[in-house]
Design an enzyme around this catalytic site. Sequence first.
Site, PDB file in Angstrom:
ATOM      1  N   GLU A 217       0.821  -1.302  -0.011  1.00 47.49           N
ATOM      2  CA  GLU A 217       0.098  -0.005   0.101  1.00 47.49           C
ATOM      3  C   GLU A 217       1.056   1.375  -0.063  1.00 47.49           C
ATOM      4  OE1 GLU A 217      -3.176   1.113  -0.241  1.00 47.49           O
ATOM      5  OE2 GLU A 217      -2.319   3.044  -0.024  1.00 47.49           O
TER       6      GLU A 217
ATOM      7  N   ARG B  75     -16.452   4.184   3.703  1.00 54.10           N
ATOM      8  CA  ARG B  75     -15.538   3.594   3.004  1.00 54.10           C
ATOM      9  C   ARG B  75     -14.440   3.176   4.150  1.00 54.10           C
ATOM     10  NH1 ARG B  75     -10.430   4.927   1.306  1.00 54.10           N
ATOM     11  NH2 ARG B  75      -9.401   3.426  -0.182  1.00 54.10           N
TER      12      ARG B  75
ATOM     13  N   ARG C 238     -20.794  16.959  -2.215  1.00 50.60           N
ATOM     14  CA  ARG C 238     -21.302  15.927  -1.283  1.00 50.60           C
ATOM     15  C   ARG C 238     -21.151  16.586   0.239  1.00 50.60           C
ATOM     16  NH1 ARG C 238     -18.882  10.131  -3.104  1.00 50.60           N
ATOM     17  NH2 ARG C 238     -19.174   9.764  -1.028  1.00 50.60           N
TER      18      ARG C 238
ATOM     19  N   ASP D  67     -11.010  -0.639  -9.327  1.00 53.41           N
ATOM     20  CA  ASP D  67     -11.065   0.768 -10.292  1.00 53.41           C
ATOM     21  C   ASP D  67      -9.971   0.494 -11.072  1.00 53.41           C
ATOM     22  OD1 ASP D  67     -13.276   1.398  -9.121  1.00 53.41           O
ATOM     23  OD2 ASP D  67     -12.451   3.381  -8.532  1.00 53.41           O
TER      24      ASP D  67
ATOM     25  N   ALA E  59     -17.583  -0.321  -6.085  1.00 54.41           N
ATOM     26  CA  ALA E  59     -17.086  -1.075  -5.249  1.00 54.41           C
ATOM     27  C   ALA E  59     -17.419  -2.482  -5.065  1.00 54.41           C
ATOM     28  CB  ALA E  59     -17.056  -0.498  -3.985  1.00 54.41           C
TER      29      ALA E  59
END
Length: 425
Positions: A44, A126, A206, A317, A330
Site C-alpha cells: 500500500e 469506506r 457531497r 477501479d 466497489a
Amino acid sequence: MTVPPEFSRPSTSPFTIAVIGGGIAGLSLTLGLLQHQISVTLYEAASKFGEVGAGVSFGPNASRAMKLISPRIFEGFENRATRNQWEDKSQVWFDFRYGESCGGKRTIGEKIATLECEGGQASVHRAHFLDEMVQLLPDGVAKFGKRCVGYEQDGRHVVLKFSDGSTAEHSAAIGCDGIKSKMRTELLGGDNPASKAVYSGKYAYRGLIPMEKAEKLLGEELAKNSQMYLGNHGHVLTFSIEKGRTMNVVAFSSSEQWEKEDWVVPMKKEDMFRDFEGWGDSVKEILSLTEKPDIWALFNQPHASTYYKGNVCLIGDAAHATTPHQGAGAGMAIEDSYILCNLLAEVKSAKGIEAAFRAYDAVRRPRSQKLVTTSREAGQLYEFELEGSDPEAIRVNLLQRMDWLWKHDLTADLAEAKEILNKSV
Ligand SMILES: Cc1cc2nc3c(=O)[nH]c(=O)nc-3n(C[C@H](O)[C@H](O)[C@H](O)COP(=O)(O)OP(=O)(O)OC[C@H]3O[C@@H](n4cnc5c(N)ncnc54)[C@H](O)[C@@H]3O)c2cc1C
C-alpha cells in the site's frame, strides 16, 4: 480482535502473489487469497489503510459476493451499514421524485417510481468498512509506504519497483491501485488512450446534514429514507448514514470539461446554488443546510482491451473505474476478488497463473465494462438526458435497468471461468 483461523493458516501455494493497493479491491482479494492458503503480500502506498473516501452503497450482488468470499466480510459490512430507517422502506433502493418543475410541466416532489432490491439502500463509510476487513488480516501481510512505480516480468517472475527505491519479486502481481492506477498505465502502455480515466461530464457536491435538522426541514419520511430528486442536467440524492444520525447529501451537476488538476476540491456554496437555481424549495433548502461540502469530479475509465498481460492483472477501479450512478463500483471490485481468488486456488504452479488471469478476464471484463457504460447512462436518465422528463418512460427504464446487475449469479460465472481455465491447462 484475534485474526480468525481461516485467514492465518500457513500458505501452501507454490507461488507468491503481490497485491498492489489496499482499498476495497485489494483487501477483499487478499482475504480471499489467504483463505485459500495462497502466499500473498499487500503493498500500500499510504502509511496506513485509507481514511479518505465517503459513503459507499452496496447492492444485493455485492452483499452476495462478500458472503461468497467470507461471511466475515459480510458481517463486517453489516456491523457498520446503515439502511432506510422505516421498516416498510427496508427493501427500497430509492424513491425517485421530481426535483424541479421542468418549466411548469411537472410537480415538484411528485414520486416518479420506487425501485426496490433485496436489502434496500445499504451504505457504509469506506474507512469503516476497510477497518472491518483490516481486523481480519494477519500481521505482516500488508506493507505500507510502498508506492509501486513500475514492474518488469519475464514469464515466471514479476519484479515490482517502489518509489522508495526498493524492489520485490513475486510470481505474479495484481493491480488494485484504483482509478489513477500506475499498474494499468504500465500494463496497457502510457500512450494507450484507455490507460487513463476520462472526465464523465458530471461532478458531485457531497455533504452532510444532522438528522434532526433534516427531519425538521423535510419531515421524517423524506429525511430518514433514501430519495433521489431528478432534474435537467442535475440530480440530488439523500440517504441515512451513521445508523440514522446523519443525512448524506450528494448533488450532481454537469459541465463539459473538468479544468482543475485535483478531482476533489473544496466548494463555494454560491456555485452550488447557481447550479440548482430554479429547482424546488426543498432541494434548495437541503443544499443550504449541507455541512462540510466538497466537490468530486466524476471520472471513468475507457474500456481496456484486456485486464491482464502475462503474470500481471488488474481488478477493481484499476480495471474498470466507473461513475457512481448505479452505486456499484466497489461491489464490482468485490465480485472480481471472489472470482480471482477462486481461480488462483486452482493453479498448481507459477506457470499456470497466466491462464487463471485469462479466464478471469474472459468472464469479468464484459460484466464490469457493462457497468461503466450503463452507469453513465443512468446519470443521463436521472438528468432527463435519456428519456426526457416523461414519468412513464423514466419509470419503465428505472424498474428494469438494475436487474442484470443485482440478480446476477456469480457462482455460475465462477463455474464458467473454471471451465475456461481447465480447458487451457
Ligand atoms: C463520488 C463517488 C461515489 C461513489 N459511490 C459508490 C457507491 O455508492 N457504491 C459503490 O459500490 N461504489 C461507489 N463508488 C466507487 C467506489 O468508491 C470505488 O469503485 C471503490 O472504492 C474502488 O476500490 P479500489 O480498491 O479498486 O480502489 P481505491 O479505493 O481507490 O483503492 C486503491 C488503493 O491503492 C492505493 N494505491 C494507489 N496507487 C498505488 C501505488 N502506485 N502503489 C501502491 N498502492 C497504491 C491507494 O492508496 C488506495 O489505498 C463511488 C465513487 C465516487 C468517486
